[in-house]
Design a protein around this motif. Structure first.
Motif, PDB file in Angstrom:
ATOM      1  N   TYR A  97       0.835  -1.192   0.000  1.00 31.72           N
ATOM      2  CA  TYR A  97       0.000   0.000   0.000  1.00 31.72           C
ATOM      3  C   TYR A  97       0.868   1.239   0.000  1.00 31.72           C
ATOM      4  CZ  TYR A  97       1.013   1.013   4.917  1.00 31.72           C
ATOM      5  OH  TYR A  97       1.643   1.341   6.088  1.00 31.72           O
ATOM      6  N   ARG A 104       7.963   3.907  -5.025  1.00 32.04           N
ATOM      7  CA  ARG A 104       8.072   2.936  -3.921  1.00 32.04           C
ATOM      8  C   ARG A 104       7.028   1.830  -4.073  1.00 32.04           C
ATOM      9  NH1 ARG A 104       7.830   5.047   2.110  1.00 32.04           N
ATOM     10  NH2 ARG A 104       5.644   5.297   1.517  1.00 32.04           N
ATOM     11  N   LYS A 128       6.571  -2.144   1.847  1.00 31.36           N
ATOM     12  CA  LYS A 128       5.403  -1.504   2.487  1.00 31.36           C
ATOM     13  C   LYS A 128       4.177  -2.407   2.356  1.00 31.36           C
ATOM     14  CE  LYS A 128       3.403   3.126   3.070  1.00 31.36           C
ATOM     15  NZ  LYS A 128       3.571   3.230   4.509  1.00 31.36           N
ATOM     16  N   GLU A 182      12.355   2.720  14.041  1.00 32.27           N
ATOM     17  CA  GLU A 182      11.479   3.777  13.512  1.00 32.27           C
ATOM     18  C   GLU A 182      10.193   3.777  14.312  1.00 32.27           C
ATOM     19  OE1 GLU A 182      10.080   2.900   9.495  1.00 32.27           O
ATOM     20  OE2 GLU A 182       9.992   0.766   9.952  1.00 32.27           O
ATOM     21  N   THR A 208       5.917   3.509  14.564  1.00 30.58           N
ATOM     22  CA  THR A 208       5.029   2.487  14.012  1.00 30.58           C
ATOM     23  C   THR A 208       4.548   2.886  12.625  1.00 30.58           C
ATOM     24  OG1 THR A 208       3.004   3.426  14.953  1.00 30.58           O
ATOM     25  CG2 THR A 208       4.228   1.862  16.325  1.00 30.58           C
ATOM     26  N   SER A 209       4.428   4.194  12.381  1.00 28.05           N
ATOM     27  CA  SER A 209       4.040   4.649  11.041  1.00 28.05           C
ATOM     28  C   SER A 209       4.780   5.934  10.676  1.00 28.05           C
ATOM     29  CB  SER A 209       2.520   4.860  10.960  1.00 28.05           C
ATOM     30  OG  SER A 209       2.119   5.810  11.921  1.00 28.05           O
ATOM     31  N   SER A 210       6.044   6.014  11.097  1.00 29.76           N
ATOM     32  CA  SER A 210       6.838   7.219  10.826  1.00 29.76           C
ATOM     33  C   SER A 210       8.317   6.889  11.003  1.00 29.76           C
ATOM     34  CB  SER A 210       6.447   8.329  11.812  1.00 29.76           C
ATOM     35  OG  SER A 210       6.638   7.887  13.147  1.00 29.76           O
ATOM     36  N   ASN A 211       9.176   7.726  10.455  1.00 26.89           N
ATOM     37  CA  ASN A 211      10.613   7.587  10.674  1.00 26.89           C
ATOM     38  C   ASN A 211      11.040   8.478  11.841  1.00 26.89           C
ATOM     39  OD1 ASN A 211      10.625   7.113   7.277  1.00 26.89           O
ATOM     40  ND2 ASN A 211      11.703   5.671   8.585  1.00 26.89           N
ATOM     41  N   GLY A 240      11.217   5.944   4.236  1.00 26.93           N
ATOM     42  CA  GLY A 240      10.129   6.926   4.159  1.00 26.93           C
ATOM     43  C   GLY A 240      10.360   7.924   3.042  1.00 26.93           C
ATOM     44  N   ILE A 241       9.292   8.243   2.324  1.00 25.21           N
ATOM     45  CA  ILE A 241       9.385   9.259   1.275  1.00 25.21           C
ATOM     46  C   ILE A 241       9.583  10.632   1.921  1.00 25.21           C
ATOM     47  CG2 ILE A 241       8.175  10.329  -0.661  1.00 25.21           C
ATOM     48  CD1 ILE A 241       9.044   7.334  -1.072  1.00 25.21           C
ATOM     49  N   THR A 242       8.918  10.860   3.033  1.00 29.17           N
ATOM     50  CA  THR A 242       9.076  12.143   3.730  1.00 29.17           C
ATOM     51  C   THR A 242      10.515  12.267   4.253  1.00 29.17           C
ATOM     52  OG1 THR A 242       6.818  11.723   4.448  1.00 29.17           O
ATOM     53  CG2 THR A 242       7.908  13.672   5.360  1.00 29.17           C
ATOM     54  N   SER A 262       6.503  11.572   8.315  1.00 33.00           N
ATOM     55  CA  SER A 262       5.666  10.633   7.551  1.00 33.00           C
ATOM     56  C   SER A 262       4.756  11.448   6.647  1.00 33.00           C
ATOM     57  CB  SER A 262       4.816   9.749   8.473  1.00 33.00           C
ATOM     58  OG  SER A 262       3.696  10.462   8.935  1.00 33.00           O
ATOM     59  N   ALA A 263       4.110  10.736   5.711  1.00 30.16           N
ATOM     60  CA  ALA A 263       3.228  11.394   4.752  1.00 30.16           C
ATOM     61  C   ALA A 263       2.074  12.112   5.439  1.00 30.16           C
ATOM     62  CB  ALA A 263       2.674  10.359   3.768  1.00 30.16           C
TER      63      ALA A 263
HETATM   64  N1  PDD Z   1       3.130   5.145   7.169  1.00 34.09           N
HETATM   65  N2  PDD Z   1       7.786   3.874   8.710  1.00 34.09           N
HETATM   66  C1  PDD Z   1       6.638   3.182   8.723  1.00 34.09           C
HETATM   67  C2  PDD Z   1       6.618   1.860   9.409  1.00 34.09           C
HETATM   68  C3  PDD Z   1       5.490   3.693   8.094  1.00 34.09           C
HETATM   69  O1  PDD Z   1       4.350   2.985   8.089  1.00 34.09           O
HETATM   70  C4  PDD Z   1       5.556   4.960   7.467  1.00 34.09           C
HETATM   71  C5  PDD Z   1       4.373   5.568   6.754  1.00 34.09           C
HETATM   72  C6  PDD Z   1       6.769   5.652   7.484  1.00 34.09           C
HETATM   73  C7  PDD Z   1       6.938   6.992   6.814  1.00 34.09           C
HETATM   74  O2  PDD Z   1       6.948   6.846   5.409  1.00 34.09           O
HETATM   75  P1  PDD Z   1       6.431   8.024   4.457  1.00 34.09           P
HETATM   76  O3  PDD Z   1       7.248   9.222   4.783  1.00 34.09           O
HETATM   77  O4  PDD Z   1       6.701   7.518   3.110  1.00 34.09           O
HETATM   78  O5  PDD Z   1       4.973   8.221   4.769  1.00 34.09           O
HETATM   79  C8  PDD Z   1       7.860   5.077   8.102  1.00 34.09           C
HETATM   80  C9  PDD Z   1       1.931   5.621   6.515  1.00 34.09           C
HETATM   81  C10 PDD Z   1       1.753   7.094   6.624  1.00 34.09           C
HETATM   82  C11 PDD Z   1       0.756   4.829   7.043  1.00 34.09           C
HETATM   83  O6  PDD Z   1       0.909   3.627   7.158  1.00 34.09           O
HETATM   84  O7  PDD Z   1      -0.311   5.389   7.292  1.00 34.09           O
END
Ligand code: PDD
Length: 286
Positions: free
Chosen positions: A33, A52, A146, A179, A181-184, A206-208, A243-244
Motif C-alpha cells: 500500500y 516505492r 510496504k 522507527e 510504528t508509522s513514521s521515521n 520513508g518518502i518524507t 511521515s506522509a
Molecule cells: N506510514 N515507517 C513506517 C513503518 C510507516 O508505516 C511509514 C508511513 C513511514 C513513513 O513513510 P512516508 O514518509 O513515506 O509516509 C515510516 C503511513 C503514513 C501509514 O501507514 O499510514
C-alpha cells in the motif's frame, strides 16, 4: 456527504466497498500500500510514492493492477469525488483472490482499492509537539517492503495511545531505535546535526524522510545516517518524526522524559515549514 471508494475498476459508495473473503491481502497480508498526503489540492511527493509502490510490488512479484498513468487518474478522481483537498489518499494492491494456499496462485488478477480521507488543513506551526513511548520492535524482517502486514506497528501504536502518547518508537534487540510504528525517527544532536537510521531491511525508506534529507541539505544542515539509542534521543537537543501524514512533527517527550525544555525545537520547526513549502510547489489537481 457520502464517501466514495474505488474497488477494482468501480467507484462505489464507501459503505458498500468490499473485496472477496479469499482476497490474499485479507488472508496473508499479501498486499502492499501507499499513503500520499494532500495539502491544498496537491499530492505530496506523488512520484516517489509511486516509485516505492513499484519496488514493493516487484519485491513480492505482484503485477501493477492498472498502469501508472491510469492509477494517477484514479487517485485524483477518488480525491475529487470525496472533496478531499486536504487529507490523504490510501491505495492498496493485493495479489488478488484465490483459493487459500500459501504459495502464489497461478492466474490471479491483483486487486486495487483506493480511498481518500479528509483532514483539517495543515499548519506550518507544529503546535505543542507530541510524546512518544518506546516498545520492542517485534515486526518481521522485511519492513522495508510496504506491506499491509502491520500488526507489530498496530500493537505499538495502541500501547502509545493507552499511555497518552502519539507514537511508539520501536527498538531493536541492540537497543537502537528503528522507527516509529508509522513514521521515521530523527534526533538533532548538541552539535546541530540531524541523525536518522540508515535505510535497510529494518525500516521503511520513508518518502518524507527522503525529502526532508534534501530540504535539510538546502538549509545547510548536516544529516548523519546512523542508529541511535533511546538514551541518546532523550538527551538530544531535539527529536522529531516524519511521515506522509505527520509531515515533520516535533517530539517533546520520550518515555515520559522531556526532550530539552519539552518544547518543539527550532530545527524541527524550520524543517516542517520548509518541507511543506517544498512539497506544495506543484500543480494542484483540484
Ligand atoms: N506510514 N515507517 C513506517 C513503518 C510507516 O508505516 C511509514 C508511513 C513511514 C513513513 O513513510 P512516508 O514518509 O513515506 O509516509 C515510516 C503511513 C503514513 C501509514 O501507514 O499510514
Amino acid at each position: 456527504m457520502s464517501r466514495i471508494a474505488y474497488v477494482n475498476g468501480r467507484y462505489v459508495p464507501h459503505r458498500e466497498a468490499r473485496v472477496h473473503v479469499e482476497d490474499r491481502g485479507y488472508q496473508f497480508a499479501d498486499a502492499v500500500y501507499e499513503v500520499i498526503g494532500i495539502v491544498n489540492g496537491r499530492f505530496l511527493d506523488e512520484e516517489p510514492h509511486l516509485d516505492r509502490l513499484d519496488s514493493s510490488l516487484k519485491e513480492l512479484r505482484i503485477a501493477w493492477p492498472i498502469g501508472r498513468p491510469a492509477l494517477k487518474l484514479v487517485l485524483r478522481e477518488v480525491a475529487r469525488r470525496n472533496h478531499v483537498s486536504n487529507g490523504l489518499v490510501y491505495f492498496q494492491v493485493s495479489r488478488g483472490v484465490a483459493r487459500r494456499d500459501f504459495g502464489f496462485p497461478k492466474r490471479t488478477r491483483p486487486s486495487l482499492v483506493v480511498t481518500a480521507r479528509w483532514t483539517p488543513p495543515v499548519s506550518a506551526d507544529p503546535g505543542a509537539g507530541v510524546a512518544v513511548i518506546t516498545v520492542p520492535d517485534i515486526r518481521w524482517k522485511r519492513v522495508d517492503i510496504k506491506t499491509t502486514g502491520l500488526l507489530g506497528g498496530a500493537l505499538g501504536k495502541q500501547k502509545a495511545r493507552e499511555q497518552g502518547a502519539y507514537e511508539a518508537w520501536q527498538v531493536d534487540d541492540k537497543g537502537m531505535v528503528t522507527e516509529g510504528t508509522s513514521s521515521n525517527a530523527w534526533i538533532v544532536t548538541a552539535a546541530g546535526e540531524l541523525v536518522t537510521r540508515p535505510t535497510g531491511n529494518e525500516i521503511l525508506a520513508g518518502i518524507t524522510r527522503q525529502t526532508v534529507k534534501k530540504v535539510a541539505a538546502d538549509l545547510q544542515l548536516t544529516v548523519i545516517e546512523r542508529p541511535f539509542t533511546v538514551a541518546e534521543a532523550q538527551a538530544a537537543r531535539e527529536a522529531f518524526m516524519t511521515s506522509a501524514t505527520s509531515y515533520v512533527t516535533p517530539i517533546v517527550r520520550i518515555d515520559g522524559r522531556p526532550v530539552s525544555d519539552g518544547k518543539p525545537g527550532d530545527v524541527a520547526r524550520r524543517l516542517r515549514a520548509e518541507y511543506l513549502r517544498a512539497v506544495t510547489a506543484v500543480e494542484p489537481f483540484m
